[in-house]
Write a protein that holds these residues in place. Structure first.
Motif, short mmCIF file in Angstrom:
data_model
loop_
_atom_site.label_atom_id
_atom_site.label_comp_id
_atom_site.label_asym_id
_atom_site.label_seq_id
_atom_site.Cartn_x
_atom_site.Cartn_y
_atom_site.Cartn_z
N ALA A 47 0.87 -1.18 0.00
CA ALA A 47 0.00 0.00 0.00
C ALA A 47 0.91 1.22 0.00
O ALA A 47 1.90 1.26 0.73
N LEU A 51 -0.80 8.63 5.12
CA LEU A 51 -1.59 7.99 6.18
C LEU A 51 -2.58 9.01 6.72
O LEU A 51 -2.35 9.67 7.73
N LYS A 55 -7.68 7.78 2.88
CA LYS A 55 -7.14 6.50 2.40
C LYS A 55 -7.75 5.32 3.16
O LYS A 55 -7.60 4.17 2.72
N TYR A 57 -7.09 3.50 5.86
CA TYR A 57 -6.22 2.37 6.14
C TYR A 57 -6.80 1.45 7.22
O TYR A 57 -6.45 0.27 7.28
N ILE A 74 3.42 -0.94 4.06
CA ILE A 74 2.74 0.35 3.91
C ILE A 74 3.81 1.43 3.77
O ILE A 74 4.55 1.71 4.72
N LEU A 84 -2.74 3.99 13.43
CA LEU A 84 -2.81 2.82 12.56
C LEU A 84 -1.84 1.74 13.00
O LEU A 84 -2.15 0.54 12.93
#
Length: 300
Positions: A47, A51, A55, A57, A74, A84
């Protein structure tokens, strides 16, 4: 056009473009980086992007948690990184947060599939870069994603915000035989070459400007806003050679000063992929016109 605000005949769609020479399949690069990452024979998901909320996530991590195997890389930075990373630990997802990377073409060669979970997009550059790299994609249907990924041919498209559907599509790609995944990658590369090659896109812009040139108006703009000339190549096709904001735009310099930033244009580390594409396109266009002056640069 659909809303009736503009006649369809007045519209022309020119897509984003990708440097298909820089983003291309490279088996040697793949083996080298997979070795450095210690990926072995595992399925590697990639990915790439900032962030941030659009997006989504969190949905990607919840989808990855449903898979029985694979590593999620990522690449990118942003305000949600601590949150995240904590969610990945909580869900026991095998995710590696790589931070900003300058070797995205190599990462795309090392990966087996790219995943995009956005809820808001235009025409995502990361999908075009993946396609040019021969990398199958699993993406949500945000924005123009369906123009960049042909469902069941170059990847899979799922609804936004649905971690179960995203996980199902990711599992489908993992379970495909290697030859079928390779065929998806070849089809993706063909799509990128046919529709999104940067040289072709630049030519479309060149043709549009030729059709609508207005020398008098252009002279008036130059008189009002002295321009900066860009003559040198962009480092790696992604950064900026500018050392100062364009003269004639004092508000830009004031913006940098007010935010305690160095008085210079964005560099590779601060431009997102869409801005890098627009800047690269502007410089290529200027070169084709014999070193034309770039009056301003911006991407909304």
């Amino acid at each position: 056009a659909a809303a009736g605000a503009v006649r369809r005949g007045k519209l022309r769609v020119i897509p984003n473009g990708v440097n298909t020479g820089r983003f291309r399949p490279d088996s040697a690069r793949r083996e080298r980086l997979r070795g450095e990452l210690g990926a072995g024979g595992e399925f590697v998901w990639l990915a790439v992007g900032r962030l941030m909320w659009k997006k989504d996530y969190a949905t990607m991590l919840r989808a990855a948690a449903r898979l029985r195997e694979g590593i999620l890389l990522i690449a990118g930075a942003g305000p949600l990184e601590p949150e995240l990373a904590a969610l990945a630990r909580e869900l026991q997802v095998r995710a590696r947060f790589l931070g900003p990377r300058e070797d995205v073409p190599a990462l795309m060669n090392a990966a087996d599939g790219l995943v995009l979970s956005s809820v808001v997009e235009g025409l995502p550059m990361v999908l075009l870069e993946a396609a040019a790299s021969g990398l199958p994609c699993v993406t949500t249907d945000a924005g123009g994603a369906c123009d960049a990924v042909v469902d069941w041919k170059t990847g899979f498209v799922t609804p936004r915000g649905d971690s179960e559907a995203l996980a199902s599509a990711m599992a489908q790609l993992v379970e495909l035989p290697g030859a079928a995944r390779q065929e998806m990658g070849r089809a993706a590369r063909e799509l990128a070459l046919a529709r999104f090659d940067l040289g072709s896109v630049t030519s479309q812009w060149e043709q549009l400007y030729r059709e609508h040139e207005a020398p008098i108006g252009a002279a008036t703009v130059r008189e009002r806003s002295p321009a900066t000339r860009i003559d040198r190549a962009l480092p790696d096709g992604r950064g900026s050679d500018w050392s100062m904001p364009a003269p004639g735009f004092p508000q830009l310099a004031d913006t940098y000063r007010n935010h305690s930033l160095p008085c210079r244009a964005p560099t590779t580390g601060t431009l997102d992929v869409t801005n890098r594409f627009v800047l690269d396109l502007a410089v290529r266009f200027a070169r084709q016109r014999g070193g034309a002056r770039v009056l301003d640069f911006g991407c909304g």
